[in-house]
Write a protein that holds these residues in place. Structure first.
Motif, short mmCIF file in Angstrom:
data_model
loop_
_atom_site.label_atom_id
_atom_site.label_comp_id
_atom_site.label_asym_id
_atom_site.label_seq_id
_atom_site.Cartn_x
_atom_site.Cartn_y
_atom_site.Cartn_z
N LYS A 141 11.47 10.31 -47.49
CA LYS A 141 11.38 10.79 -46.10
C LYS A 141 10.63 9.82 -45.18
O LYS A 141 10.64 10.01 -43.96
N VAL A 142 9.97 8.84 -45.77
CA VAL A 142 9.12 7.97 -44.95
C VAL A 142 9.49 6.50 -45.11
O VAL A 142 10.20 6.12 -46.05
N ILE A 143 8.99 5.71 -44.17
CA ILE A 143 9.11 4.26 -44.22
C ILE A 143 7.80 3.70 -44.77
O ILE A 143 6.72 4.14 -44.37
N LEU A 144 7.89 2.76 -45.68
CA LEU A 144 6.70 2.12 -46.22
C LEU A 144 6.35 0.87 -45.40
O LEU A 144 7.24 0.10 -45.00
N SER A 145 5.06 0.69 -45.17
CA SER A 145 4.60 -0.42 -44.34
C SER A 145 3.47 -1.17 -45.03
O SER A 145 2.72 -0.60 -45.83
N CYS A 146 3.34 -2.47 -44.71
CA CYS A 146 2.23 -3.28 -45.23
C CYS A 146 1.45 -3.87 -44.07
O CYS A 146 1.99 -4.09 -42.98
N GLY A 148 9.91 -3.12 -51.42
CA GLY A 148 10.42 -1.91 -50.77
C GLY A 148 9.84 -1.57 -49.42
O GLY A 148 10.28 -0.60 -48.78
N ALA A 149 8.84 -2.30 -48.94
CA ALA A 149 8.30 -2.05 -47.60
C ALA A 149 9.32 -2.48 -46.56
O ALA A 149 9.82 -3.60 -46.61
N LEU A 150 9.58 -1.59 -45.60
CA LEU A 150 10.54 -1.90 -44.55
C LEU A 150 9.85 -2.29 -43.25
O LEU A 150 10.51 -2.64 -42.28
N GLN A 151 8.52 -2.19 -43.23
CA GLN A 151 7.76 -2.54 -42.02
C GLN A 151 6.64 -3.50 -42.39
O GLN A 151 5.93 -3.29 -43.38
N ILE A 152 6.49 -4.55 -41.58
CA ILE A 152 5.40 -5.52 -41.75
C ILE A 152 4.56 -5.53 -40.49
O ILE A 152 5.09 -5.68 -39.39
N GLU A 153 3.26 -5.37 -40.66
CA GLU A 153 2.34 -5.36 -39.53
C GLU A 153 1.57 -6.67 -39.47
O GLU A 153 1.22 -7.24 -40.51
N GLY A 154 1.30 -7.15 -38.27
CA GLY A 154 0.55 -8.39 -38.12
C GLY A 154 0.29 -8.71 -36.67
O GLY A 154 0.51 -7.88 -35.78
N CYS A 155 -0.20 -9.90 -36.42
CA CYS A 155 -0.55 -10.35 -35.07
C CYS A 155 0.10 -11.69 -34.76
O CYS A 155 0.36 -12.48 -35.66
N ILE A 156 0.32 -11.94 -33.49
CA ILE A 156 0.78 -13.26 -33.06
C ILE A 156 -0.36 -14.26 -33.31
O ILE A 156 -1.53 -13.99 -33.08
N ASN A 157 -0.01 -15.41 -33.83
CA ASN A 157 -0.94 -16.49 -34.16
C ASN A 157 -1.88 -16.14 -35.30
O ASN A 157 -2.82 -16.89 -35.58
N GLY A 158 -1.68 -14.98 -35.93
CA GLY A 158 -2.50 -14.62 -37.08
C GLY A 158 -3.94 -14.26 -36.73
O GLY A 158 -4.82 -14.34 -37.59
N ILE A 159 -4.19 -13.84 -35.48
CA ILE A 159 -5.56 -13.49 -35.09
C ILE A 159 -5.92 -12.13 -35.66
O ILE A 159 -5.08 -11.41 -36.19
N GLY A 160 -7.18 -11.76 -35.55
CA GLY A 160 -7.63 -10.47 -36.04
C GLY A 160 -8.99 -10.55 -36.70
O GLY A 160 -9.66 -11.58 -36.66
N GLU A 161 -9.40 -9.44 -37.30
CA GLU A 161 -10.70 -9.37 -37.98
C GLU A 161 -10.87 -10.51 -38.98
O GLU A 161 -9.96 -10.87 -39.71
N ARG A 162 -12.07 -11.07 -39.01
CA ARG A 162 -12.46 -12.12 -39.97
C ARG A 162 -11.44 -13.27 -39.99
O ARG A 162 -11.30 -13.97 -39.01
N ALA A 163 -10.72 -13.45 -41.11
CA ALA A 163 -9.76 -14.55 -41.21
C ALA A 163 -8.42 -14.20 -40.56
O ALA A 163 -7.49 -15.00 -40.58
N GLY A 164 -8.32 -13.01 -39.99
CA GLY A 164 -7.12 -12.64 -39.26
C GLY A 164 -6.08 -11.91 -40.09
O GLY A 164 -6.23 -11.67 -41.29
N ASN A 165 -4.99 -11.55 -39.41
CA ASN A 165 -3.85 -10.86 -40.01
C ASN A 165 -2.74 -11.84 -40.32
O ASN A 165 -2.79 -13.00 -39.92
N VAL A 166 -1.71 -11.34 -40.98
CA VAL A 166 -0.54 -12.18 -41.17
C VAL A 166 0.03 -12.52 -39.79
O VAL A 166 0.02 -11.69 -38.87
N ALA A 167 0.49 -13.76 -39.62
CA ALA A 167 1.07 -14.19 -38.35
C ALA A 167 2.53 -13.75 -38.30
O ALA A 167 3.34 -14.19 -39.11
N LEU A 168 2.86 -12.89 -37.34
CA LEU A 168 4.22 -12.34 -37.29
C LEU A 168 5.26 -13.41 -37.02
O LEU A 168 6.41 -13.28 -37.46
N GLU A 169 4.89 -14.46 -36.29
CA GLU A 169 5.88 -15.51 -36.04
C GLU A 169 6.23 -16.22 -37.35
O GLU A 169 7.37 -16.68 -37.51
N GLU A 170 5.28 -16.30 -38.28
CA GLU A 170 5.56 -16.90 -39.57
C GLU A 170 6.47 -15.99 -40.40
O GLU A 170 7.39 -16.46 -41.08
#
Length: 520
Positions: free
Chosen positions: A197-202, A222-244
């Motif tokens: 019933k749900v979508i899995l996200s990382c 099986g995750a259908l959604q990926i979360e991240g930031c442009i340029n990989g910014i974010g807390e500490r060392a940052g998030n995954v860079a969505l452009e990558e």
């Protein structure tokens, strides 16, 4: 939704704003959101409405500004946070909520002071309450990668029953590995009641440099959604860079059998906007959007790229919004790259000219970090043949500072058959001393009329070009010299002027003291 379609969830405006030193105002957030919409982002997390009235206002402004992406706001598992999101989105459609609570033992015990059951109860209560207002409810198990798999299964089943539509398993502290993350998603998929019933996200952080690898591992599991930031910014060392993420899925689409809705040509503009508004510069070696991502400095690489770009480029710069491949001229560049740049600048250089220029070019690269177009143009022009013969050529120069603020110059010059002659003289400054030393070597009456220095290119190590005008007899002669060292440039400029005088001199012998020179 098709199973090969990957949803990209952008949290630049929320998690990205948590980067130390970043503070985006309402206008900044709207500008970035509109750019994310052009980029093709599916979901925009606009902020944390309960954080402050200003953040709530910005969340609403983003939701009103964009039309295609779904806009969500973060909320903790309490009624007040959820109410703030409801109020911020009042009257706006295509919105949702993102609720989270920590689930790992260290967070439950040390941060929350809650038992497993209390965490589950709080999560279920909040999701059920939010379901009265939102069709889209994402639930996140903060620090899921350090949480017991059985507990993740338990809380997942309960929030699905309560109305969650997306389950997100963040690697909050960038601790997991691709193998472990794969195991987590496979376990949830295989053991959780109602998972269909749900979508899995990382949601991956980059503390150990594994954010991209972990995100792709989750997608494959099986995750259908990926979360991240442009340029990989974010807390500490940052998030995954969505452009990558987007560039990787596009470049290796045959391998992953996945696709996104991203318009890759908008990546460069989006990246630059985020960099400018956050004040976080993009490292030159940053994947996809770094200044060196499509630049080649090695002579071997440059030769390959000139013949076929695919030899060293798996991603075309034009495909992500950059103008062109850059052949960076430096100490490792070869003749092919230098000749190509001359052609691009509109200069024709034959093989013999190239051979002569390349020698000087390599000498320059040993002394100058970056070579600019004006540098190589100046090298080419300095190789243009002058009328007459160069009787004298520069060998070396050194200076001595005297106690009376004067200088003593020692100038070595190559004469006929490369014989070295030395001139020594004092002067009121370094240039005056050098010119006086050269004067001691010649039987000519020479007077300096003008002396001018210009910078050929930019930077502290720029090539300096010196122009001198001297008078001899009733004529004016001009000389030019060029070098990173302005002392050397001045010396060669004066020698150039002397050569021009000798070439038109009516005296066929002994224009140089103790050294016979015959003009043609």
């Amino acid at each position: 939704m098709k199973k090969d379609q990957v949803i990209l969830f952008d949290t630049t405006l929320r998690d990205g704003e948590q980067t130390p030193g970043v503070n985006l105002n309402e206008n900044d957030k709207v500008k970035i959101a509109l750019r994310l919409e052009k980029l093709g982002i599916d979901i925009i997390e606009a902020g944390f409405a309960a954080a402050s009235p200003g953040d709530a206002k910005a969340v609403r402004a983003v939701a009103e500004a964009v039309h295609k992406p779904l806009v969500v706001s973060l909320a903790r598992t309490n009624k007040n946070d959820i109410d703030e999101v409801v109020k911020a989105f009042k009257g706006i459609t295509n919105v949702g909520i993102h609720i989270f609570i920590a689930t790992s033992p260290i967070h439950r015990e040390r941060k929350l002071g809650m038992t497993k059951q209390e965490v589950v109860d709080k999560a279920v209560e909040s999701v059920a309450y939010a379901s009265q207002f939102f069709d889209h409810i994402e639930f996140s198990c903060e620090d899921s990668t350090r949480t017991e798999l059985e507990f993740l299964r338990e809380i997942s089943e309960k929030v699905i029953e309560a109305g969650a539509t997306v389950l997100n398993f963040p690697d909050t502290v960038g601790y997991t590995t691709p193998e472990e993350y794969t195991e987590l998603f496979q376990y949830i998929l295989n053991h959780t009641r109602g998972i269909e019933k749900v979508i899995l996200s990382c949601h991956c952080h980059d503390d150990l440099g594994l954010a991209l690898s972990n995100s792709i591992a989750a997608m494959k599991a099986g995750a259908l959604q990926i979360e991240g930031c442009i340029n990989g910014i974010g807390e500490r060392a940052g998030n995954v860079a969505l452009e990558e993420v987007a560039a990787l899925i596009e470049t290796r689409s045959e391998h992953y059998q996945r696709k996104t809705g991203i318009n890759l040509k908008e990546i460069a503009k989006t990246s630059n906007l985020v960099s400018r508004l956050t004040g976080i510069s993009i490292p030159p070696n940053k994947a996809v959007v770094g200044g060196n991502a499509y630049a080649h400095s090695s002579g071997i690489h440059q030769d390959g790229v000139i013949k076929d770009k695919s030899t060293y480029e798996i991603l075309k710069p034009e495909s992500v919004g950059f103008s062109e491949t850059k052949l960076v001229l430096g100490k490792l560049s070869g003749r092919h790259a230098l000749k190509k740049r001359y052609e691009e600048l509109g200069y024709h250089v034959d093989d013999q000219q190239l051979k002569e220029i390349f020698t000087k070019y390599k000498e320059l690269t040993d002394r100058k970090k970056e070579i600019f177009d004006n540098d190589i143009i100046a090298l080419l022009e300095s190789e243009q043949p002058n009328e007459g013969t160069n009787y004298l050529s520069f060998q070396d120069v050194s200076l001595q500072v005297l106690n009376n603020k004067q200088y003593r110059a020692f100038v070595n010059i190559n004469g006929k058959d490369q014989q070295v002659i030395e001139g020594i003289a004092k002067g009121n400054g370094p240039i005056d001393a050098i010119f006086n030393a050269i004067d001691t070597l010649i039987n000519l009456d020479v007077e300096l009329v003008d002396y001018k220095i210009t910078s050929v290119s930019q930077g502290k190590d720029s090539l300096g070009e010196v122009f001198v005008k001297v008078s001899s007899g009733n004529s004016i002669f001009q000389g030019r010299g060029m070098d990173v060292d302005i002392i050397v440039a001045s010396t060669t400029a004066y020698i150039d002027a002397i050569n021009r005088i000798i070439n038109v001199s009516e005296t066929n012998e002994k224009v140089i003291n103790g050294y016979e020179v015959k003009t043609t």
